[in-house]
Design a protein around this motif. Structure first.
Motif, PDB file in Angstrom:
ATOM      1  N   VAL A  85      33.257  41.275  47.664  1.00 23.35           N
ATOM      2  CA  VAL A  85      33.908  40.108  47.087  1.00 23.35           C
ATOM      3  C   VAL A  85      33.085  39.577  45.922  1.00 23.35           C
ATOM      4  CG1 VAL A  85      34.585  37.744  47.569  1.00 23.35           C
ATOM      5  CG2 VAL A  85      35.093  39.502  49.202  1.00 23.35           C
ATOM      6  N   GLY A  87      31.515  41.399  43.823  1.00 17.31           N
ATOM      7  CA  GLY A  87      31.779  42.222  42.658  1.00 17.31           C
ATOM      8  C   GLY A  87      33.090  41.872  41.989  1.00 17.31           C
ATOM      9  N   ILE A  88      33.965  41.258  42.752  1.00 15.18           N
ATOM     10  CA  ILE A  88      35.291  40.998  42.215  1.00 15.18           C
ATOM     11  C   ILE A  88      35.355  39.694  41.453  1.00 15.18           C
ATOM     12  CG2 ILE A  88      37.649  40.459  42.883  1.00 15.18           C
ATOM     13  CD1 ILE A  88      37.329  42.376  45.145  1.00 15.18           C
ATOM     14  N   ASP A  89      34.787  38.680  42.060  1.00 14.48           N
ATOM     15  CA  ASP A  89      34.899  37.364  41.467  1.00 14.48           C
ATOM     16  C   ASP A  89      33.605  37.039  40.751  1.00 14.48           C
ATOM     17  OD1 ASP A  89      36.167  34.230  42.838  1.00 14.48           O
ATOM     18  OD2 ASP A  89      35.914  35.006  40.807  1.00 14.48           O
ATOM     19  N   GLU A  90      33.666  36.822  39.472  1.00 14.57           N
ATOM     20  CA  GLU A  90      32.405  36.619  38.746  1.00 14.57           C
ATOM     21  C   GLU A  90      31.728  35.318  39.121  1.00 14.57           C
ATOM     22  OE1 GLU A  90      34.795  36.060  34.653  1.00 14.57           O
ATOM     23  OE2 GLU A  90      32.724  35.382  34.662  1.00 14.57           O
ATOM     24  N   ASP A  92      31.483  34.155  42.120  1.00 18.79           N
ATOM     25  CA  ASP A  92      30.673  34.482  43.293  1.00 18.79           C
ATOM     26  C   ASP A  92      29.391  35.176  42.877  1.00 18.79           C
ATOM     27  OD1 ASP A  92      33.192  35.291  45.832  1.00 18.79           O
ATOM     28  OD2 ASP A  92      32.167  33.443  45.263  1.00 18.79           O
ATOM     29  N   LEU A  93      29.531  36.064  41.896  1.00 21.05           N
ATOM     30  CA  LEU A  93      28.374  36.835  41.435  1.00 21.05           C
ATOM     31  C   LEU A  93      27.301  35.907  40.907  1.00 21.05           C
ATOM     32  CD1 LEU A  93      27.179  39.637  40.571  1.00 21.05           C
ATOM     33  CD2 LEU A  93      28.282  39.274  38.406  1.00 21.05           C
ATOM     34  N   LEU A  94      27.725  34.934  40.101  1.00 21.60           N
ATOM     35  CA  LEU A  94      26.768  34.004  39.523  1.00 21.60           C
ATOM     36  C   LEU A  94      26.099  33.172  40.600  1.00 21.60           C
ATOM     37  CD1 LEU A  94      28.406  32.689  36.279  1.00 21.60           C
ATOM     38  CD2 LEU A  94      26.405  34.104  36.552  1.00 21.60           C
TER      39      LEU A  94
ATOM     40  N   ARG B   9      42.538  33.704  45.012  1.00 24.38           N
ATOM     41  CA  ARG B   9      41.377  33.346  44.211  1.00 24.38           C
ATOM     42  C   ARG B   9      40.708  34.603  43.717  1.00 24.38           C
ATOM     43  NH1 ARG B   9      36.534  32.286  46.880  1.00 24.38           N
ATOM     44  NH2 ARG B   9      34.850  31.740  45.488  1.00 24.38           N
ATOM     45  N   ARG B  12      42.933  36.189  40.962  1.00 20.98           N
ATOM     46  CA  ARG B  12      43.438  35.359  39.866  1.00 20.98           C
ATOM     47  C   ARG B  12      44.943  35.468  39.875  1.00 20.98           C
ATOM     48  NH1 ARG B  12      39.036  36.025  35.754  1.00 20.98           N
ATOM     49  NH2 ARG B  12      37.219  35.509  36.989  1.00 20.98           N
ATOM     50  N   ASN B 200      38.641  42.413  36.002  1.00 20.95           N
ATOM     51  CA  ASN B 200      37.266  42.058  35.677  1.00 20.95           C
ATOM     52  C   ASN B 200      36.494  43.331  35.382  1.00 20.95           C
ATOM     53  OD1 ASN B 200      34.852  40.700  35.402  1.00 20.95           O
ATOM     54  ND2 ASN B 200      34.414  40.672  37.593  1.00 20.95           N
ATOM     55  N   THR B 255      30.177  39.918  32.062  1.00 22.11           N
ATOM     56  CA  THR B 255      31.238  39.967  33.081  1.00 22.11           C
ATOM     57  C   THR B 255      32.442  39.151  32.642  1.00 22.11           C
ATOM     58  OG1 THR B 255      30.548  37.966  34.219  1.00 22.11           O
ATOM     59  CG2 THR B 255      29.492  39.994  34.905  1.00 22.11           C
ATOM     60  N   ASN B 290      31.154  48.303  36.554  1.00 22.41           N
ATOM     61  CA  ASN B 290      32.153  48.109  37.604  1.00 22.41           C
ATOM     62  C   ASN B 290      33.448  47.621  36.974  1.00 22.41           C
ATOM     63  OD1 ASN B 290      33.308  47.855  40.133  1.00 22.41           O
ATOM     64  ND2 ASN B 290      32.580  45.767  40.416  1.00 22.41           N
ATOM     65  N   VAL B 292      37.345  46.141  38.114  1.00 21.92           N
ATOM     66  CA  VAL B 292      38.173  45.654  39.216  1.00 21.92           C
ATOM     67  C   VAL B 292      39.609  45.598  38.745  1.00 21.92           C
ATOM     68  CG1 VAL B 292      38.611  43.734  40.769  1.00 21.92           C
ATOM     69  CG2 VAL B 292      36.287  44.228  40.052  1.00 21.92           C
ATOM     70  N   THR B 346      38.245  48.169  43.489  1.00 23.51           N
ATOM     71  CA  THR B 346      36.968  47.860  42.849  1.00 23.51           C
ATOM     72  C   THR B 346      35.985  49.004  43.040  1.00 23.51           C
ATOM     73  OG1 THR B 346      35.133  46.304  42.802  1.00 23.51           O
ATOM     74  CG2 THR B 346      36.182  46.626  44.916  1.00 23.51           C
TER      75      THR B 346
END
Lengths: 291, 371
Positions: A85, A87-90, A92-94, B9, B12, B200, B255, B290, B292, B346
């Motif tokens: 997750v 990796g998907i949502d930036e 979250d990454l931050l 979420r 998106r 992404n 990113t 990566n 997605v 992903t």
């Protein structure tokens, strides 16, 4: 508490579980968890720590390999899921980067380090490589699959929603329910996750066992021992109606409190020469369903 | 089918669509920021010109003419009338389009058909149209969300009529129907034109010089730097909307971009900012780490069945995460499959991996369609 009803539905009970059963299940789970927490607190104190850590809970579970393995698998999946997750949502990454510590696979590391330290015979560490199928889990998956096959879209949607309920979603409520604030030593975040998982497992185990009990009660034609059911079991059946209600069709009928009680009785029954040593909590007298 | 908030979420809004840029020729050297933007516009105009259609209208409308016509018929009769002569023109133009990107099975089918001159041409038309609708679909969607609705309604009907020609629903409404007898296209339309959209992209690049993060944070706009929490500057730009983590070693992570080209463009912009601040920044080893993607199969999926039959690849813990985590071996992609039919892919390094993974999973998902 309505949450519990939902929970049980998703674990295999009928769509409208009985209120009495729900009350009983809640009671059982609550008692079990409180006791577990007490034991964990004792272990923690022995170590001289100030918080209850996941290591303490792992220590309590060391005796039952299967359940321990299930817990470990759960922890790994949790790690893996947060990795994906992220990796998907930036965002979250931050957040993860900003939180500083290396969070990847933290639960796995905790588990591995701890088991490494207490493992004398190498059995525990062998569990990490063990790829055996978890029969209980398999059975639950098959049951769910059977249930969902015959559902229509709307029912399936409801079923899915009920499966998504867990004790970990409303962490603060869970803490209050367990009365953590009155304890001297409190569990940390990962320990709370594990406790939430154990609570869920307890409910699941209860449902599994209760379904087995109910199945046992169905008199099969041609079964020569059907008349010789356990004497203590008969006690719970006061009326003919309840027997009939518990009877024939396994599907569509709610689990009765009598099933639950019988399940617990059988589980804590000390049968066999080694039973005093197989369960982790002999000194307390209670048998824990989740460990 | 109501889905939990978390997948929304993570995904998106799917209404934010991918603008499909074909990869540009490799750029040499370092372009200035203004040049970058005009370069992009020039390139797009070039593409539109190649397609033989007028660039002034959005170039995204150009590749697929019949759909274009269909939508215009619905909304704007005058422009439809105007575009008619163009349509006739491009019909002939399509026959000369290079179709080598289509899979081998299709060209085989071509050979099997009786080769009658015009029919062959029209088959090529229908095939190229069946491929191209998806990017234009998406393009149309981004321009006019209301118009995309008739499209999304078409696709389910496409998925249902398996063997029937995908274009059949349209052929009745199109004036071109008489010219284009449709033949069923089987292997390409297995996925019924659903193409996963990229959501992404994470990429890294080496600026190859030591950086003074404090100086960058002080002088650059939209830069955050909190050395106690994290040892990098977090910079954001609005176009393409991305975030970059810039480290003192000169390495940078970018990113949030929605296409490979956008990611590269954004990385160049950040490098430009650093350069303008006086550092001898270069642009070395740009690599996409990566990608997605996400898409919607448009039918509910019975995850319990899937997890049972594909145990060795899937894990499904609904109390932990509402989606099923599927670890595909070839290509090495992780898919998150939700009950609603939304799929997130992903772990890809290339766009083709995402498409291939989706093509692999689609027939499996169809098998667990919840009626």
């Amino acid at each position: 508490m309505g949450f519990k009803l939902f929970c049980r539905y998703s674990l295999g009970d009928a769509r409208r579980p009985l209120h009495e059963t729900a009350v009983l299940v809640e009671d059982v789970v609550h008692t079990q968890l409180i006791n577990l927490l007490q034991q964990a607190a004792e272990v923690s104190q022995l170590r001289g720590a100030r918080v209850i850590t996941p290591e303490d809970l792992l220590f309590l579970m060391r005796k039952d390999k299967k359940k321990l393995r299930r817990l470990l698998k759960y922890m790994f999946i949790r790690d893996y899921k947060s990795k994906i997750v992220k990796g998907i949502d930036e965002d979250d990454l931050l957040e993860d980067k900003l939180s500083g510590s290396n969070n990847a696979n933290k639960r796995q590391k905790i588990a591995q380090d701890f088991l490494n330290s207490i493992d004398q015979t190498g059995e525990l560490l062998a569990m990490f490589e063990d790829d055996e199928i978890d029969e209980v889990k398999q059975e639950r998956m098959e049951r769910a699959e059977r249930q969902t096959r015959i559902m229509d879209s709307a029912q399936y949607a409801e079923f899915c929603e009920s499966r998504q309920l867990s004790f970990s979603k409303k962490a603060s409520k869970f803490r209050d329910w367990l009365d953590c604030s009155s304890m001297e030593i409190k569990p940390n975040v990962v320990a709370m996750e594990i406790l939430a998982y154990l609570a869920y497992e307890t409910v699941a185990q209860l449902v599994d066992l209760a379904l087995l009990v109910r199945q046992d009660m169905v008199t099969k034609a041609g079964d020569p021992f059907s008349h010789a059911i356990s004497a203590t079991f008969i006690q719970y059946h006061n009326s003919a109606e309840s027997t009939a209600a518990c009877g024939v069709e396994a599907h569509g009928n709610a689990i009765q409190p009598c099933h639950i009680r019988e399940a617990i009785r059988r589980y804590s029954h000390k049968i066999g020469p080694l039973s005093p040593f197989t369960n982790a909590y002999r000194r307390n007298g209670t048998a824990f369903l989740a460990c | 089918m109501a889905s939990a908030p978390q997948p929304e979420r993570a995904l998106r809004l799917l209404a934010r669509c991918l603008i499909w840029y074909p990869p540009p020729p490799p750029t040499v050297g370092f372009l200035s920021m203004e040049e970058e933007e005009t370069y992009l516009e020039l390139y797009l105009n070039q593409c539109a010109a190649q397609d033989g259609l007028a660039p002034p209208r959005s170039p995204l409308f150009s590749p697929v003419v019949p759909y274009d016509m269909y939508i215009l018929n619905a909304s704007n009769p005058e422009t439809a009338f105007n575009s008619n002569p163009e349509v006739k023109e491009t019909c002939g133009g399509f026959s000369s389009v290079d179709l080598s990107f289509l899979p081998d099975e299709l060209t085989q089918e071509d050979k099997n058909q009786p080769v009658i001159g015009s029919k062959h041409e029209t088959e090529e038309n229908s095939e190229s149209q069946s491929r191209l609708p998806s990017p234009s679909d998406i393009g149309l969607g981004s321009n006019s969300p209301s118009l995309s609705n008739p499209h999304s309604q078409q696709h389910p009907s496409d998925t249902d009529s398996v063997q029937a020609s995908p274009e059949k629903p349209d052929s009745n409404s199109l004036p071109l129907a008489s010219i284009t007898p449709m033949t069923p296209v089987t292997s390409v339309s297995e996925c019924c034109g659903i193409v996963p959209q990229l959501q992404n992209i994470v990429s890294t690049v080496n600026l190859a010089c030591k950086l003074d993060l404090k100086k960058i944070a002080l002088h650059a706009k939209n830069a955050e730097y909190n050395p106690k929490r994290f040892a990098a500057v977090i910079m954001r730009i609005r176009e393409p909307r991305t975030t970059a983590l810039i480290f003192s070693s000169g390495k940078m992570v970018c990113t949030g971009a929605r296409s490979e080209e956008q990611s590269r463009l954004a990385a160049r912009k950040y490098a430009r900012v650093v350069q303008k601040l006086g550092f001898p920044a270069r642009f070395l080893d740009f690599k996409i780490q990566n990608m997605v993607g996400s898409c919607d199969v448009k039918f509910p999926i019975r995850l319990e069945g899937l997890v049972l039959t594909h145990q060795q690849f899937s894990s499904y813990e609904p109390e932990l995460f509402p989606g099923l985590i599927y670890r595909m071996v070839k290509p090495r992609i992780v898919l998150l499959i939700f009950v609603s039919g939304k799929v997130v892919l992903t772990g890809a390094k290339e766009r083709s991996e995402i498409c291939e993974a989706f093509e692999n999973i689609y027939p499996i998902l169809k098998g667990f369609k919840k009626a």
